[in-house]
Design an enzyme around this catalytic site. Sequence first.
Site, PDB file in Angstrom:
ATOM      1  N   LYS A  22       0.776  -0.998   0.367  1.00  0.00           N
ATOM      2  CA  LYS A  22      -0.225  -0.368  -0.182  1.00  0.00           C
ATOM      3  C   LYS A  22       0.712   0.866   0.093  1.00  0.00           C
ATOM      4  O   LYS A  22       0.778   1.547  -0.739  1.00  0.00           O
ATOM      5  CB  LYS A  22      -0.564   0.315   1.382  1.00  0.00           C
ATOM      6  CG  LYS A  22      -1.887   1.373   1.306  1.00  0.00           C
ATOM      7  CD  LYS A  22      -2.171   1.509   2.716  1.00  0.00           C
ATOM      8  CE  LYS A  22      -1.806   2.560   3.406  1.00  0.00           C
ATOM      9  NZ  LYS A  22      -2.334   2.751   4.807  1.00  0.00           N
ATOM     10  N   ASN A  23       1.648   1.231   1.134  1.00  0.00           N
ATOM     11  CA  ASN A  23       2.911   2.690   0.818  1.00  0.00           C
ATOM     12  C   ASN A  23       3.957   3.195  -0.540  1.00  0.00           C
ATOM     13  O   ASN A  23       3.582   4.184  -0.390  1.00  0.00           O
ATOM     14  CB  ASN A  23       3.700   2.487   2.060  1.00  0.00           C
ATOM     15  CG  ASN A  23       2.681   2.678   3.393  1.00  0.00           C
ATOM     16  OD1 ASN A  23       2.101   2.645   3.845  1.00  0.00           O
ATOM     17  ND2 ASN A  23       3.399   1.879   5.008  1.00  0.00           N
ATOM     18  N   CYS A 118      -4.480   8.919   9.522  1.00  0.00           N
ATOM     19  CA  CYS A 118      -4.398   8.689  10.919  1.00  0.00           C
ATOM     20  C   CYS A 118      -4.104   9.201  12.302  1.00  0.00           C
ATOM     21  O   CYS A 118      -3.043  10.136  12.706  1.00  0.00           O
ATOM     22  CB  CYS A 118      -3.552   7.072  11.612  1.00  0.00           C
ATOM     23  SG  CYS A 118      -4.434   5.946  10.870  1.00  0.00           S
ATOM     24  N   ARG A 123       3.432  15.000  12.486  1.00  0.00           N
ATOM     25  CA  ARG A 123       3.772  14.671  10.769  1.00  0.00           C
ATOM     26  C   ARG A 123       3.454  15.452  10.087  1.00  0.00           C
ATOM     27  O   ARG A 123       2.913  15.663   9.449  1.00  0.00           O
ATOM     28  CB  ARG A 123       2.897  13.322  10.937  1.00  0.00           C
ATOM     29  CG  ARG A 123       3.749  11.681  11.643  1.00  0.00           C
ATOM     30  CD  ARG A 123       3.028  10.156  10.434  1.00  0.00           C
ATOM     31  NE  ARG A 123       1.332  10.323  10.154  1.00  0.00           N
ATOM     32  CZ  ARG A 123       0.681   9.404   9.725  1.00  0.00           C
ATOM     33  NH1 ARG A 123       1.021   8.734   9.203  1.00  0.00           N
ATOM     34  NH2 ARG A 123      -0.807   9.208   9.875  1.00  0.00           N
ATOM     35  N   ASP A 309       5.733   0.394  11.655  1.00  0.00           N
ATOM     36  CA  ASP A 309       4.514   0.100  11.686  1.00  0.00           C
ATOM     37  C   ASP A 309       4.413  -1.981  11.764  1.00  0.00           C
ATOM     38  O   ASP A 309       3.168  -1.925  11.500  1.00  0.00           O
ATOM     39  CB  ASP A 309       4.344  -0.227   9.444  1.00  0.00           C
ATOM     40  CG  ASP A 309       3.712   1.269   9.879  1.00  0.00           C
ATOM     41  OD1 ASP A 309       3.178   1.660  10.495  1.00  0.00           O
ATOM     42  OD2 ASP A 309       3.852   1.512   8.044  1.00  0.00           O
ATOM     43  N   ARG A 401      -7.667  -0.243   5.279  1.00  0.00           N
ATOM     44  CA  ARG A 401      -7.214   0.852   4.468  1.00  0.00           C
ATOM     45  C   ARG A 401      -6.246  -0.076   3.943  1.00  0.00           C
ATOM     46  O   ARG A 401      -5.282   0.841   3.427  1.00  0.00           O
ATOM     47  CB  ARG A 401      -6.532   1.919   6.165  1.00  0.00           C
ATOM     48  CG  ARG A 401      -8.163   3.206   5.841  1.00  0.00           C
ATOM     49  CD  ARG A 401      -7.584   4.021   6.541  1.00  0.00           C
ATOM     50  NE  ARG A 401      -6.705   4.408   6.415  1.00  0.00           N
ATOM     51  CZ  ARG A 401      -5.151   4.904   6.678  1.00  0.00           C
ATOM     52  NH1 ARG A 401      -5.536   4.908   8.157  1.00  0.00           N
ATOM     53  NH2 ARG A 401      -4.200   5.491   6.301  1.00  0.00           N
TER      54      ARG A 401
END
Length: 437
Positions: A22-23, A118, A123, A309, A401
């Site tokens: 996904k990233n 999130c 960030r 993560d 997600r």
Amino acid sequence: MDRIVIVGGAPLKGEIPISGAKNSALKLMAAALLTSEPLTLDSMPNLADTRFMAQLLMTLGVGVAWPDGSHTARLHAADVTSTIAPYDLVRKMRATFNVLGPLLARVGHATVSLPGGCAIGARPVDLHLKAFEAMGADIVIEGGYVKAAALRGLKGATIVFPFVSVGATEHAMLAATLARGETVLENAAREPEIADLANCLNAMGARIDGAGTSTIRIQGVETLGGARYPVVADRIEAGTYAIAAAAAGGEVQLVGARAEHLGALVQALRAAGVTVESRDGGLFVARDPGQPLKPVDIDTQPYPGFPTDLQAQFMALMTRAPGASIFRENIFENRFMHAPELRRLGADITVRGSEAVVRGAPRLVGAPVMATDLRASVSLVIAALMAEGETTINRVYHLDRGFERLEPKLAACGADVKRVSDRSPEPREGSVEGEAA
């Protein structure tokens, strides 16, 4: 609202296919804005986040062909019809902010809302904006929007990041592909997703060297072309299922997982007493459910260190390891929100600032719990696999997600897991079709 119900105690045995990352996929999708020719991405993960990114790109004029259930998406930005990414779209997912650099590089201006995502820390996007300013862009923040302009085009620059940032590295690299001259990124992030983005951009005609190291050099080109490119396997998904197999016990083959991207996790799992081997083009993970785990201390670090993560998932595993494990979160603040929910299952976790001490409990017992973010939610799944009785995980839209078909993948290996909905069934994955120019 959907919830997941798990009855713990069943060992896992079988194969789990690993989806595209996904990233990486989200940034590859943004790269489609850099060219007027089609970009076709294979191994695309069917996720709420990637489908949402496709919807945003369509509002900018990108033709998107991505049928239901397909893992191939064709993106064609023949004409950019809008350079505005509104708040209602960008606030829902942080990665959508990455359309700013490609729009600025190709069109010369863009207006993009400050991002959401999130709730795991501030960030800020300061590093992104400073990189664009170094390349000659004028930046104004007004009314919650970033307004950027480089009407004469971006120019190459040397950009030294004060700390390692994956997002800023990727975003600067996207923009620099069309800048005049050479751009040098110092103290760049080294994650596999960085190299994946560089490989895709190079396939489109970019000239990028050093991706995967701390110094990346980009020679700007006038235009980029189309390409067909497969998204790299998701190391976070692979790591999550490796931890799940270690937690539940049994034997699982993670098909397509790349051990070279998971060095720190593999080392930690082996230290915990888990068998981990590269086998048959994937990763084999095994643990005798009758053998106790060993406590392991974790310090999250930028790649190639232990990934933030995977911190929540590994903490769930350590809740059953006799002794004490110390977790130090060095990447994001406020990323121990899973600890109170794990305690509801009987975990012994003490949090002090950026440090958590986990003392292995003799047993976990199922209970209703609530997901707070993507990685925290899947840590509850892992804990539920170890717990006695039934665990109900609420607010699982976070899971959708980042994890494709999580319940079927686990169920195929023997887990007692099902999704329950309080409303009439709706499709979890929608077709994304836009007129391709």
